[in-house]
Enzyme design. Structure first.
Site, PDB file in Angstrom:
ATOM      1  N   LYS A   9      39.797  64.813  29.238  1.00 27.68           N
ATOM      2  CA  LYS A   9      40.380  65.969  28.558  1.00 27.68           C
ATOM      3  C   LYS A   9      41.092  65.500  27.285  1.00 27.68           C
ATOM      4  CE  LYS A   9      44.338  68.093  28.512  1.00 27.68           C
ATOM      5  NZ  LYS A   9      44.323  68.619  27.136  1.00 27.68           N
ATOM      6  N   GLY A  14      50.596  59.973  27.081  1.00 25.10           N
ATOM      7  CA  GLY A  14      51.299  61.114  26.491  1.00 25.10           C
ATOM      8  C   GLY A  14      52.787  60.963  26.683  1.00 25.10           C
ATOM      9  N   SER A  15      53.460  62.103  26.801  1.00 25.70           N
ATOM     10  CA  SER A  15      54.916  62.077  26.863  1.00 25.70           C
ATOM     11  C   SER A  15      55.402  61.613  28.240  1.00 25.70           C
ATOM     12  CB  SER A  15      55.460  63.471  26.564  1.00 25.70           C
ATOM     13  OG  SER A  15      54.987  64.382  27.531  1.00 25.70           O
ATOM     14  N   THR A  16      56.586  61.059  28.249  1.00 24.63           N
ATOM     15  CA  THR A  16      57.179  60.601  29.508  1.00 24.63           C
ATOM     16  C   THR A  16      57.397  61.793  30.452  1.00 24.63           C
ATOM     17  OG1 THR A  16      58.162  58.690  28.421  1.00 24.63           O
ATOM     18  CG2 THR A  16      59.181  59.386  30.484  1.00 24.63           C
ATOM     19  N   GLY A  50      54.099  62.661  31.982  1.00 26.44           N
ATOM     20  CA  GLY A  50      53.706  61.529  32.829  1.00 26.44           C
ATOM     21  C   GLY A  50      54.401  61.561  34.185  1.00 26.44           C
ATOM     22  N   GLU A  62      50.573  55.728  30.292  1.00 28.91           N
ATOM     23  CA  GLU A  62      51.020  55.108  29.032  1.00 28.91           C
ATOM     24  C   GLU A  62      51.886  56.149  28.343  1.00 28.91           C
ATOM     25  OE1 GLU A  62      50.474  52.102  28.248  1.00 28.91           O
ATOM     26  OE2 GLU A  62      48.572  51.478  29.153  1.00 28.91           O
ATOM     27  N   CYS A  70      53.052  55.428  19.800  1.00 35.10           N
ATOM     28  CA  CYS A  70      53.966  55.077  20.881  1.00 35.10           C
ATOM     29  C   CYS A  70      54.544  53.683  20.681  1.00 35.10           C
ATOM     30  CB  CYS A  70      53.255  55.186  22.214  1.00 35.10           C
ATOM     31  SG  CYS A  70      51.662  54.390  22.183  1.00 35.10           S
ATOM     32  N   GLU A 105      62.793  59.163  21.166  1.00 34.79           N
ATOM     33  CA  GLU A 105      61.559  58.928  20.432  1.00 34.79           C
ATOM     34  C   GLU A 105      61.326  60.096  19.485  1.00 34.79           C
ATOM     35  OE1 GLU A 105      57.803  59.250  22.591  1.00 34.79           O
ATOM     36  OE2 GLU A 105      57.173  57.408  21.596  1.00 34.79           O
TER      37      GLU A 105
HETATM   38  P1  NAP Z   1      51.943  65.567  26.145  1.00 32.14           P
HETATM   39  O1  NAP Z   1      52.441  66.947  26.103  1.00 32.14           O
HETATM   40  O2  NAP Z   1      52.383  64.676  27.214  1.00 32.14           O
HETATM   41  O3  NAP Z   1      50.339  65.692  26.077  1.00 32.14           O
HETATM   42  C1  NAP Z   1      49.466  64.622  26.299  1.00 32.14           C
HETATM   43  C2  NAP Z   1      48.226  65.138  27.002  1.00 32.14           C
HETATM   44  O4  NAP Z   1      48.586  65.666  28.282  1.00 32.14           O
HETATM   45  C3  NAP Z   1      47.527  66.287  26.274  1.00 32.14           C
HETATM   46  O5  NAP Z   1      46.142  66.174  26.474  1.00 32.14           O
HETATM   47  C4  NAP Z   1      48.085  67.492  26.995  1.00 32.14           C
HETATM   48  O6  NAP Z   1      47.277  68.634  26.892  1.00 32.14           O
HETATM   49  C5  NAP Z   1      48.144  67.014  28.409  1.00 32.14           C
HETATM   50  N1  NAP Z   1      49.068  67.747  29.254  1.00 32.14           N
HETATM   51  C6  NAP Z   1      50.131  68.523  28.890  1.00 32.14           C
HETATM   52  N2  NAP Z   1      50.725  69.045  29.967  1.00 32.14           N
HETATM   53  C7  NAP Z   1      50.037  68.624  31.054  1.00 32.14           C
HETATM   54  C8  NAP Z   1      50.163  68.807  32.450  1.00 32.14           C
HETATM   55  N3  NAP Z   1      51.147  69.583  32.968  1.00 32.14           N
HETATM   56  N4  NAP Z   1      49.272  68.214  33.271  1.00 32.14           N
HETATM   57  C9  NAP Z   1      48.301  67.429  32.785  1.00 32.14           C
HETATM   58  N5  NAP Z   1      48.119  67.225  31.470  1.00 32.14           N
HETATM   59  C10 NAP Z   1      48.986  67.790  30.611  1.00 32.14           C
HETATM   60  O7  NAP Z   1      52.243  64.782  24.839  1.00 32.14           O
HETATM   61  P2  NAP Z   1      52.508  65.404  23.426  1.00 32.14           P
HETATM   62  O8  NAP Z   1      53.895  65.875  23.425  1.00 32.14           O
HETATM   63  O9  NAP Z   1      51.445  66.308  23.033  1.00 32.14           O
HETATM   64  O10 NAP Z   1      52.315  64.046  22.628  1.00 32.14           O
HETATM   65  C11 NAP Z   1      53.312  63.279  22.053  1.00 32.14           C
HETATM   66  C12 NAP Z   1      54.043  62.348  23.033  1.00 32.14           C
HETATM   67  O11 NAP Z   1      53.161  61.503  23.742  1.00 32.14           O
HETATM   68  C13 NAP Z   1      54.945  61.450  22.264  1.00 32.14           C
HETATM   69  O12 NAP Z   1      56.247  61.950  22.345  1.00 32.14           O
HETATM   70  C14 NAP Z   1      54.784  60.097  22.895  1.00 32.14           C
HETATM   71  O13 NAP Z   1      55.929  59.801  23.635  1.00 32.14           O
HETATM   72  C15 NAP Z   1      53.682  60.189  23.846  1.00 32.14           C
HETATM   73  N6  NAP Z   1      52.588  59.232  23.586  1.00 32.14           N
HETATM   74  C16 NAP Z   1      52.554  58.015  24.204  1.00 32.14           C
HETATM   75  C17 NAP Z   1      51.504  57.158  23.999  1.00 32.14           C
HETATM   76  C18 NAP Z   1      51.389  55.814  24.676  1.00 32.14           C
HETATM   77  O14 NAP Z   1      50.360  55.152  24.577  1.00 32.14           O
HETATM   78  N7  NAP Z   1      52.367  55.361  25.392  1.00 32.14           N
HETATM   79  C19 NAP Z   1      50.496  57.514  23.150  1.00 32.14           C
HETATM   80  C20 NAP Z   1      50.553  58.751  22.548  1.00 32.14           C
HETATM   81  C21 NAP Z   1      51.586  59.611  22.792  1.00 32.14           C
HETATM   82  P3  NAP Z   1      47.545  69.741  25.743  1.00 32.14           P
HETATM   83  O15 NAP Z   1      47.057  69.144  24.492  1.00 32.14           O
HETATM   84  O16 NAP Z   1      46.756  70.906  26.182  1.00 32.14           O
HETATM   85  O17 NAP Z   1      49.031  69.986  25.746  1.00 32.14           O
END
Ligand code: NAP
Ligand code: MG
Length: 453
Positions: free
Chosen positions: A155, A208-210, A213, A230, A264, A356
């Site tokens: 996804k 994605g976000s903590t 996660g 991650e 990240c 962050e």
């Molecule tokens: P996010 O909300 O955690 O989204 C990441 C992914 O998870 C997206 O595909 C999202 O789908 C999906 N998602 C959202 N809610 C979900 C749920 N309840 N169950 C399963 N999947 C779900 O992250 P973001 O806020 O868009 O991205 C930015 C954050 O990600 C940053 O703050 C950073 O901390 C973190 N990040 C970490 C890394 C790493 O390698 N450690 C890399 C990139 C980003 P949708 O697009 O439909 O919301």
């Protein structure tokens, strides 16, 4: 009912294309097709799996330019970054195409027979990708998962589905059997959540976000589903007074402003030994102001826009609450532009020092000695990456062992190579991606004893 999402070019705020989002029924159907495809893929001869992965690599290589163009338009990535990213997918596929014939187990001495171990694939693996590096993060999951004999449902983030959709098509073009690798554009709350709850998905690999996660890990407990996570970071770039200060200052902007800080691994906290602080800051200012923030369709652009209006508002909120020391430039007009920004911090409790930002913002703070530097670096819930600049080899070794983070670099900022392990300590994640052991993360070990009798 199927909904659509309108992809927006973040450099112009213009609509690019509408993408259909899978609903629950479509998500279940894709997972079930992946489950049906699993036994045949698992049982495909190792050399044949390897050959198909190499064909996938070759087809990706033939389409690097198309993938670049899509990522520039969908994600606002610079051409340089997009080219690295598509090339990384190719290289990761190539690297793990060597894994099927090398998924070695042990032969363990026992009395009365032989004992051998196997790395058995799990079944269907669900990969959930964020918007910041849509291509590489996808490949870090799907390439080793496929090589280990799993089928994959992936996804992409809603904001950035285009390159993932294309990679799904290229896999079919390369001859991967139907159902082995399926890209499912969908919402996190629908498709992503279903990966966690559907019993046929045996592992969730999430970046994605903590916050999300943690939710995935809690959900996965119900079926003891395997997870790799991650998550976020607030990584430290520690500069000692004995370092090559010119090199440290020249390299610091790219280490945090690359991909507009939406990384990240961004070194978003710079710690500088007090005796070198003024000199470092005076060297940093021209380096920050020299960053070329341009529309990424201009191939000389070094930094593009933020991904969305929402991300722009979040970053602006952090900066409005802090005091800017100096900043670079950014285009005005449409698009989600934010200039590279430097904040001088003196309070380790300040929000800008702790949270962050995920934007082009860096905070700089002085430290007194080695122990103080380590204490400040570790005073965070995160532990993803970090850098140490010093000419003292012993100190480089001591500090890199003392910093609680998964990927550290000395006198450089490189932390991601596909052949070395990558992942976080503490709340930056669980498990490791990349490197020689990544396929093992998509297997369970089976031990078999065969009696002599
Ligand atoms: P996010 O909300 O955690 O989204 C990441 C992914 O998870 C997206 O595909 C999202 O789908 C999906 N998602 C959202 N809610 C979900 C749920 N309840 N169950 C399963 N999947 C779900 O992250 P973001 O806020 O868009 O991205 C930015 C954050 O990600 C940053 O703050 C950073 O901390 C973190 N990040 C970490 C890394 C790493 O390698 N450690 C890399 C990139 C980003 P949708 O697009 O439909 O919301
Ligand atoms: Mg989100």
């Amino acid at each position: 009912m199927t909904s659509t999402y309108t992809v927006v070019n973040p450099a112009t705020a213009e609509a690019v294309v509408d993408v259909a989002m899978a609903d629950l029924v479509e998500t279940d159907a894709a997972i079930e097709r992946a489950a049906e495809a699993f036994p045949a893929w698992r049982d495909t001869a190792p050399g044949e799996k390897a050959r198909l992965l190499r064909r996938f690599e070759a087809v990706v290589d033939d389409h690097v330019e198309d993938l670049d163009e899509l990522e520039v338009r969908n994600s606002g990535h610079t051409w340089g970054n997009a080219t690295w990213e598509a090339g990384n997918v190719r290289d990761v596929l190539n690297y793990y195409s060597a894994a099927p014939e090398r998924l070695l187990g042990h032969q363990i001495p026992v009395a009365g027979g032989i004992d051998v171990t196997f790395h058995e694939p799990l079944g269907v693996v669900g990969i959930i990708v964020p918007w910041n590096f849509p291509m590489p993060i996808a490949a870090w999951g799907f390439a080793p998962a496929l090589a280990a004999g799993n089928t994959v449902v992936l996804k992409p983030a809603e904001l950035t589905p285009l390159t993932a959709i294309r990679l799904g098509e290229l896999a079919i073009e390369a001859g991967l059997p139907e159902g082995v690798f399926t890209v499912i554009p969908g919402k996190g709350s629908v498709t992503g959540e279903r990966f966690v709850t559907h019993p046929a998905v045996r592992k969730v690999c999430f970046t994605g976000s903590t916050a999300v996660g943690k939710r995935i890990m809690a959900g996965a407990a119900d079926q003891l589903k395997r997870v790799t996570l991650e998550l976020g970071g607030k990584s430290a770039n520690i500069v000692f007074a004995d370092a090559d200060l010119a090199k440290a200052a020249a390299s610091a902007p790219a280490a945090v402003f690359d991909n507009a800080g939406q990384d990240c691994c961004a070194r978003s906290r710079i710690l500088v030994e007090r005796s070198a602080y003024d000199e470092f800051v005076s060297l940093l200012e021209p380096a920050v102001k020299a960053v070329k923030v341009l529309d990424p369709s201009d191939r000389s652009s070094e930094m593009g826009p933020l991904i969305s209006a929402g991300q722009h508002a979040t970053v602006k909120g952090y900066v409005d609450a802090a005091e800017i020391a100096f900043a670079g430039s950014a285009p005005d007009g449409p698009g989600f532009w934010f200039p590279p920004t430097v904040v001088l911090a003196d309070d380790p409790a300040a929000t800008i020092w702790r949270e962050e930002v995920f934007g082009p913002v860096v905070a700089v703070m002085p430290f007194d000695d080695e122990a103080h530097a380590v204490r400040l670096a570790n005073d965070t819930e995160f532990g993803l990456s970090g850098s140490i600049f010093t000419r003292d080899v012993g100190r480089a070794l001591r500090v890199s062992r003392a910093v609680e983070a998964g990927a550290l670099s000395v006198n450089s900022h490189s932390s991601v190579r596909y052949w070395t392990p990558f992942g976080g300590f503490k709340q930056s994640g669980i498990g490791r991606e990349l490197g020689p052991d990544a396929p093992h993360a998509f297997t369970d070990v089976k031990n078999i004893f065969i009696s002599n009798d």
